[in-house]
Design a protein around this motif. Structure first.
Motif, PDB file in Angstrom:
ATOM      1  N   LYS A 139      61.464  -1.604   8.422  1.00 46.03           N
ATOM      2  CA  LYS A 139      60.099  -2.408   8.345  1.00 46.03           C
ATOM      3  C   LYS A 139      59.108  -2.141   9.480  1.00 46.03           C
ATOM      4  O   LYS A 139      59.530  -2.449  10.467  1.00 46.03           O
ATOM      5  CB  LYS A 139      60.681  -3.901   8.105  1.00 46.03           C
ATOM      6  CG  LYS A 139      59.626  -4.557   7.178  1.00 46.03           C
ATOM      7  CD  LYS A 139      60.206  -5.852   6.634  1.00 46.03           C
ATOM      8  CE  LYS A 139      59.139  -6.393   5.612  1.00 46.03           C
ATOM      9  NZ  LYS A 139      58.738  -5.400   4.538  1.00 46.03           N
ATOM     10  N   ALA A 140      58.061  -1.343   9.174  1.00 43.60           N
ATOM     11  CA  ALA A 140      57.060  -1.317  10.102  1.00 43.60           C
ATOM     12  C   ALA A 140      55.567  -1.022   9.476  1.00 43.60           C
ATOM     13  O   ALA A 140      55.537  -0.915   8.334  1.00 43.60           O
ATOM     14  CB  ALA A 140      57.343  -0.015  11.112  1.00 43.60           C
ATOM     15  N   SER A 141      54.697  -1.101  10.041  1.00 42.47           N
ATOM     16  CA  SER A 141      53.274  -0.928   9.358  1.00 42.47           C
ATOM     17  C   SER A 141      52.868   0.323   9.901  1.00 42.47           C
ATOM     18  O   SER A 141      53.026   0.921  11.183  1.00 42.47           O
ATOM     19  CB  SER A 141      52.503  -2.054   9.680  1.00 42.47           C
ATOM     20  OG  SER A 141      52.948  -3.032   9.255  1.00 42.47           O
ATOM     21  N   ILE A 142      52.025   0.970   9.006  1.00 42.39           N
ATOM     22  CA  ILE A 142      51.061   2.140   9.400  1.00 42.39           C
ATOM     23  C   ILE A 142      49.449   1.697   9.192  1.00 42.39           C
ATOM     24  O   ILE A 142      49.509   0.666   8.371  1.00 42.39           O
ATOM     25  CB  ILE A 142      51.231   3.366   8.800  1.00 42.39           C
ATOM     26  CG1 ILE A 142      51.405   3.152   7.257  1.00 42.39           C
ATOM     27  CG2 ILE A 142      52.861   3.774   9.280  1.00 42.39           C
ATOM     28  CD1 ILE A 142      51.488   4.639   6.557  1.00 42.39           C
ATOM     29  N   TYR A 143      48.510   2.185   9.654  1.00 41.11           N
ATOM     30  CA  TYR A 143      47.344   2.156   9.370  1.00 41.11           C
ATOM     31  C   TYR A 143      46.672   3.497   8.509  1.00 41.11           C
ATOM     32  O   TYR A 143      46.600   4.459   9.338  1.00 41.11           O
ATOM     33  CB  TYR A 143      46.498   1.725  10.677  1.00 41.11           C
ATOM     34  CG  TYR A 143      45.008   1.326  10.276  1.00 41.11           C
ATOM     35  CD1 TYR A 143      44.801   0.253   9.521  1.00 41.11           C
ATOM     36  CD2 TYR A 143      43.975   1.793  10.802  1.00 41.11           C
ATOM     37  CE1 TYR A 143      43.687  -0.412   9.342  1.00 41.11           C
ATOM     38  CE2 TYR A 143      42.676   1.357  10.495  1.00 41.11           C
ATOM     39  CZ  TYR A 143      42.516   0.258   9.906  1.00 41.11           C
ATOM     40  OH  TYR A 143      41.140  -0.126   9.411  1.00 41.11           O
ATOM     41  N   ALA A 144      46.428   3.233   7.253  1.00 43.71           N
ATOM     42  CA  ALA A 144      46.108   4.727   6.568  1.00 43.71           C
ATOM     43  C   ALA A 144      45.766   4.187   5.130  1.00 43.71           C
ATOM     44  O   ALA A 144      45.358   3.020   4.801  1.00 43.71           O
ATOM     45  CB  ALA A 144      47.533   5.132   6.543  1.00 43.71           C
ATOM     46  N   GLU A 145      45.516   5.224   4.397  1.00 43.08           N
ATOM     47  CA  GLU A 145      44.990   4.976   3.039  1.00 43.08           C
ATOM     48  C   GLU A 145      46.305   5.136   2.035  1.00 43.08           C
ATOM     49  O   GLU A 145      46.528   6.280   1.796  1.00 43.08           O
ATOM     50  CB  GLU A 145      43.985   5.873   2.831  1.00 43.08           C
ATOM     51  CG  GLU A 145      42.799   5.606   1.683  1.00 43.08           C
ATOM     52  CD  GLU A 145      43.531   6.122   0.466  1.00 43.08           C
ATOM     53  OE1 GLU A 145      43.601   5.192  -0.562  1.00 43.08           O
ATOM     54  OE2 GLU A 145      43.946   7.163   0.144  1.00 43.08           O
ATOM     55  N   PRO A 146      46.495   4.115   1.456  1.00 43.18           N
ATOM     56  CA  PRO A 146      47.710   3.959   0.844  1.00 43.18           C
ATOM     57  C   PRO A 146      47.837   5.090  -0.482  1.00 43.18           C
ATOM     58  O   PRO A 146      48.882   5.833  -0.513  1.00 43.18           O
ATOM     59  CB  PRO A 146      47.778   2.565   0.269  1.00 43.18           C
ATOM     60  CG  PRO A 146      46.740   1.775   0.423  1.00 43.18           C
ATOM     61  CD  PRO A 146      45.846   2.661   1.520  1.00 43.18           C
ATOM     62  N   GLY A 147      46.671   5.084  -1.262  1.00 45.76           N
ATOM     63  CA  GLY A 147      46.741   5.987  -2.467  1.00 45.76           C
ATOM     64  C   GLY A 147      47.157   7.731  -2.052  1.00 45.76           C
ATOM     65  O   GLY A 147      48.078   8.239  -2.643  1.00 45.76           O
ATOM     66  N   SER A 148      46.631   7.950  -0.872  1.00 47.25           N
ATOM     67  CA  SER A 148      46.800   9.351  -0.302  1.00 47.25           C
ATOM     68  C   SER A 148      48.060   9.675   0.172  1.00 47.25           C
ATOM     69  O   SER A 148      48.879  10.599   0.008  1.00 47.25           O
ATOM     70  CB  SER A 148      45.558   9.760   0.566  1.00 47.25           C
ATOM     71  OG  SER A 148      45.630   8.900   1.598  1.00 47.25           O
ATOM     72  N   VAL A 149      48.491   8.469   0.848  1.00 46.00           N
ATOM     73  CA  VAL A 149      50.015   8.579   1.444  1.00 46.00           C
ATOM     74  C   VAL A 149      51.108   8.555   0.469  1.00 46.00           C
ATOM     75  O   VAL A 149      51.987   9.450   0.296  1.00 46.00           O
ATOM     76  CB  VAL A 149      50.275   7.185   2.285  1.00 46.00           C
ATOM     77  CG1 VAL A 149      51.641   7.409   3.006  1.00 46.00           C
ATOM     78  CG2 VAL A 149      49.172   7.387   3.596  1.00 46.00           C
ATOM     79  N   LYS A 150      50.863   7.936  -0.942  1.00 48.19           N
ATOM     80  CA  LYS A 150      51.772   7.982  -1.852  1.00 48.19           C
ATOM     81  C   LYS A 150      51.750   9.417  -2.340  1.00 48.19           C
ATOM     82  O   LYS A 150      52.594  10.002  -2.789  1.00 48.19           O
ATOM     83  CB  LYS A 150      51.310   7.180  -3.020  1.00 48.19           C
ATOM     84  CG  LYS A 150      51.892   5.586  -2.621  1.00 48.19           C
ATOM     85  CD  LYS A 150      51.686   4.866  -3.921  1.00 48.19           C
ATOM     86  CE  LYS A 150      51.431   3.320  -3.342  1.00 48.19           C
ATOM     87  NZ  LYS A 150      50.950   2.649  -4.560  1.00 48.19           N
ATOM     88  N   GLN A 151      50.540  10.073  -2.504  1.00 46.69           N
ATOM     89  CA  GLN A 151      50.145  11.356  -3.234  1.00 46.69           C
ATOM     90  C   GLN A 151      50.925  12.329  -2.269  1.00 46.69           C
ATOM     91  O   GLN A 151      51.527  13.350  -3.013  1.00 46.69           O
ATOM     92  CB  GLN A 151      48.685  11.563  -3.322  1.00 46.69           C
ATOM     93  CG  GLN A 151      48.548  12.932  -4.059  1.00 46.69           C
ATOM     94  CD  GLN A 151      46.951  13.361  -4.184  1.00 46.69           C
ATOM     95  OE1 GLN A 151      46.218  12.678  -3.383  1.00 46.69           O
ATOM     96  NE2 GLN A 151      46.935  14.441  -4.500  1.00 46.69           N
ATOM     97  N   MET A 152      50.761  12.296  -1.083  1.00 47.40           N
ATOM     98  CA  MET A 152      51.617  13.296  -0.240  1.00 47.40           C
ATOM     99  C   MET A 152      53.097  13.084  -0.387  1.00 47.40           C
ATOM    100  O   MET A 152      53.560  14.090  -0.426  1.00 47.40           O
ATOM    101  CB  MET A 152      51.354  12.817   1.125  1.00 47.40           C
ATOM    102  CG  MET A 152      51.871  13.791   2.568  1.00 47.40           C
ATOM    103  SD  MET A 152      51.198  13.303   3.821  1.00 47.40           S
ATOM    104  CE  MET A 152      52.222  11.661   4.260  1.00 47.40           C
TER     105      MET A 152
END
Ligand code: ADP
Length: 264
Positions: A139-152
């Protein structure tokens, strides 16, 4: 090219100005060449499935009306080539549309383990005879754009499926330490030869076009992933052993929630 006039050669400012203009021109020329290369690669890639489709249409026209086997086979081939073309066009459009900075406008705090679980649930059905396993999921957080991270992550998983023969395994995990959060996609597939490790991130690069032909790759996936990683302040690591498997890791800076975030 800007040439410094003889009489101005000692004028240091003009010299510097001319130098910066020349550098800018070099960059424009480089960008233009890259674009031309991209267009010619893209047209080439699109032409290939189109040739297959028109081949099958000819076959249908000649024999398909009487022979149900030819009919079935042709329809199936046309469907799969059309689907491949659709994916290819989507990927090409991704490059055409994306300009730097667009991702950042949609950054938000993301729960990494939730995101990985969502991706995992989304790919369970497409694995066919390979097993997808969800391992450690910190469990941890990142600061990013979720749609693109999923796509990656989908690109890594699609590759893991494509390049892992049936019976193989694909492990997904998310490991966090104080500083960073690492998403890992590990497979037990065919692996990548050492000499190609660096180059697989280039647009349209495939290790061996014959082996990727059957799997319908376009050579664009990892270059898009690299672009996405950069836009999300992440970096990618790739390790692979031929005939044993490949591990792709996306490393994000860990984000700690501040009071401001929780108020949002
Ligand atoms: P493609 O659409 O061809 O899969 P990618 O850019 O996603 O394009 O990958 C480039 C090349 O890297 C692939 O053609 C393949 O040869 C190799 N590759 C990528 N991921 C893997 C993997 N998990 N296992 C083995 N080879 C891989």
């Amino acid at each position: 090219r800007i040439v410094i006039p003889k009489e101005a050669e000692n004028g240091i400012e003009i010299h510097n100005l001319a130098q910066s203009i020349n550098q800018a021109l070099d960059r424009i020329e480089y960008g233009y060449k890259q674009q031309q290369q991209f267009i010619s690669n893209a047209s080439h890639e699109l032409r290939t499935p189109l040739t297959v489709i028109s081949g099958y249409i000819n076959l249908l026209d000649r024999w398909g009306k009487e022979d149900p086997k030819v009919l079935d086979e042709s329809i199936q081939a046309i469907q799969s080539e059309t689907e491949y073309m659709r994916q290819l066009i989507e990927r090409l459009l991704f490059f055409a549309r994306s300009t730097t900075g667009t991702l950042e406008a949609h950054f938000m705090v993301i729960d990494a383990s939730e995101l990985l679980e969502e991706v995992y649930n989304g790919v369970l059905l497409i694995a066919e005879e390979r097993e997808i396993l969800l391992g450690r999921n910190d469990k941890a957080s990142i600061y990013a754009e979720p749609g693109s991270v999923k796509q990656m992550l989908r690109i890594f998983i699609d590759n893991a499926i494509k390049y892992t023969p049936s019976g193989g395994y694909i492990y997904l995990s998310c490991e966090a330490d104080e500083k960073q959060v690492c998403f890992k996609v590990q497979d037990t597939g065919i692996g990548i030869p050492k000499k190609d490790l660096e180059r697989v991130f280039e647009r349209f690069y495939r290790v061996d076009s014959s082996r990727t032909k059957e799997t319908g790759g376009s050579g664009l996936g990892l270059s898009i992933a690299k672009y996405i990683a950069k836009g999300n302040n992440a970096r990618l690591e790739l390790t692979s052993e031929l005939h044993k498997g490949t591990t792709v890791t996306a490393i994000f800076p860990r984000h700690y929630e501040t009071k401001k975030d929780t108020d949002k």
